[in-house]
Design a protein around this motif. Structure first.
Motif, mmCIF file in Angstrom:
data_model
loop_
_atom_site.group_PDB
_atom_site.id
_atom_site.type_symbol
_atom_site.label_atom_id
_atom_site.label_comp_id
_atom_site.label_asym_id
_atom_site.label_seq_id
_atom_site.Cartn_x
_atom_site.Cartn_y
_atom_site.Cartn_z
ATOM 1 N N GLN A 114 0.858 -1.177 0.000
ATOM 2 C CA GLN A 114 0.000 0.000 0.000
ATOM 3 C C GLN A 114 0.898 1.233 0.000
ATOM 4 O O GLN A 114 1.815 1.339 0.817
ATOM 5 C CB GLN A 114 -0.916 0.010 1.216
ATOM 6 N N LEU A 115 0.618 2.149 -0.924
ATOM 7 C CA LEU A 115 1.488 3.293 -1.101
ATOM 8 C C LEU A 115 0.650 4.524 -1.412
ATOM 9 O O LEU A 115 -0.145 4.528 -2.345
ATOM 10 C CB LEU A 115 2.457 3.024 -2.263
ATOM 11 N N SER A 116 0.851 5.572 -0.638
ATOM 12 C CA SER A 116 0.150 6.825 -0.860
ATOM 13 C C SER A 116 1.091 7.788 -1.584
ATOM 14 O O SER A 116 2.229 7.984 -1.157
ATOM 15 C CB SER A 116 -0.286 7.418 0.480
ATOM 16 N N THR A 117 0.599 8.369 -2.690
ATOM 17 C CA THR A 117 1.421 9.277 -3.481
ATOM 18 C C THR A 117 0.704 10.605 -3.706
ATOM 19 O O THR A 117 -0.508 10.703 -3.547
ATOM 20 C CB THR A 117 1.758 8.662 -4.858
ATOM 21 N N PHE A 118 1.476 11.601 -4.093
ATOM 22 C CA PHE A 118 0.930 12.911 -4.442
ATOM 23 C C PHE A 118 1.721 13.437 -5.627
ATOM 24 O O PHE A 118 2.949 13.374 -5.637
ATOM 25 C CB PHE A 118 1.041 13.870 -3.254
ATOM 26 N N ARG B 215 1.726 16.469 2.904
ATOM 27 C CA ARG B 215 1.575 16.031 4.307
ATOM 28 C C ARG B 215 0.125 15.666 4.618
ATOM 29 O O ARG B 215 -0.147 14.642 5.248
ATOM 30 C CB ARG B 215 2.076 17.117 5.250
ATOM 31 N N GLU B 216 -0.831 16.504 4.174
ATOM 32 C CA GLU B 216 -2.253 16.237 4.437
ATOM 33 C C GLU B 216 -2.703 14.915 3.825
ATOM 34 O O GLU B 216 -3.535 14.218 4.395
ATOM 35 C CB GLU B 216 -3.117 17.383 3.903
ATOM 36 N N SER B 217 -2.158 14.579 2.667
ATOM 37 C CA SER B 217 -2.546 13.322 2.001
ATOM 38 C C SER B 217 -1.793 12.123 2.558
ATOM 39 O O SER B 217 -2.054 10.991 2.156
ATOM 40 C CB SER B 217 -2.300 13.433 0.493
ATOM 41 N N GLN B 218 -0.880 12.381 3.478
ATOM 42 C CA GLN B 218 -0.040 11.338 4.077
ATOM 43 C C GLN B 218 0.725 10.560 3.003
ATOM 44 O O GLN B 218 0.932 9.361 3.108
ATOM 45 C CB GLN B 218 -0.861 10.411 4.968
ATOM 46 N N ALA B 219 1.143 11.288 1.981
ATOM 47 C CA ALA B 219 1.895 10.672 0.885
ATOM 48 C C ALA B 219 3.256 10.207 1.381
ATOM 49 O O ALA B 219 3.874 10.839 2.238
ATOM 50 C CB ALA B 219 2.066 11.666 -0.253
ATOM 51 N N GLU B 220 3.705 9.112 0.815
ATOM 52 C CA GLU B 220 5.040 8.593 1.104
ATOM 53 C C GLU B 220 6.000 8.945 -0.030
ATOM 54 O O GLU B 220 7.207 9.018 0.175
ATOM 55 C CB GLU B 220 4.994 7.084 1.278
#
Length: 137
Positions: free
Chosen positions: A29-33, A65-70
């Motif tokens: 699982q990976l959060s990106t922006f 930061r708000e999206s907790q992107a890695e």
């Protein structure tokens, strides 16, 4: 064209592992922006103010930061036509930035990837997508 071999937090580093995960074949699982701010803002051109880059850079970091992107990617948030701006300076302290500049003649393009503090960048490379007159990074 940016390429990075990276290791997410909690995964043992292995030079032969190009797409790490908790186990072979398991999803990560990976959060990106991603944001292409366009060159006009960075270069204060076509009606953009001189403060546009500073405001957009700070907003980029806030949204990351708000999206907790890695992992984040910026396109055309740059200091020159082909040099990406420092995302760390805009508020991503502790992040590792990998630049993908492309320059040819008077033209250029800039892209950058940044990885959250827990990530380890093992290797990277980047630059022009094409090798003709087109200077897309």
């Amino acid at each position: 064209d940016l390429l990075c071999q990276c290791t997410p937090p909690g995964v043992a580093t292995s030079p032969s592992l190009s797409l790490p995960g908790p186990g072979r074949g398991e999803a990560v699982q990976l959060s990106t922006f991603f944001w292409n701010v366009h060159w006009e803002c960075s270069m204060a051109a076509r009606g953009a103010s001189r403060s546009c880059k500073r405001h957009i850079g700070r907003r980029f970091a806030e949204l990351a930061r708000e999206s907790q992107a890695e992992i984040v990617a910026s396109v055309e948030l740059s200091d020159t036509a082909s040099q990406p701006a420092s995302l760390v300076d805009f508020g991503l302290a502790g992040w590792t930035q990998i630049n993908g500049p492309c320059a040819s003649g008077d033209g250029g393009d800039a892209a950058a990837l940044a990885f959250a503090p827990d990530w380890v960048v093992q290797s990277s490379g980047g630059g022009c997508l094409r090798h003709d007159w087109d200077t897309r990074a």
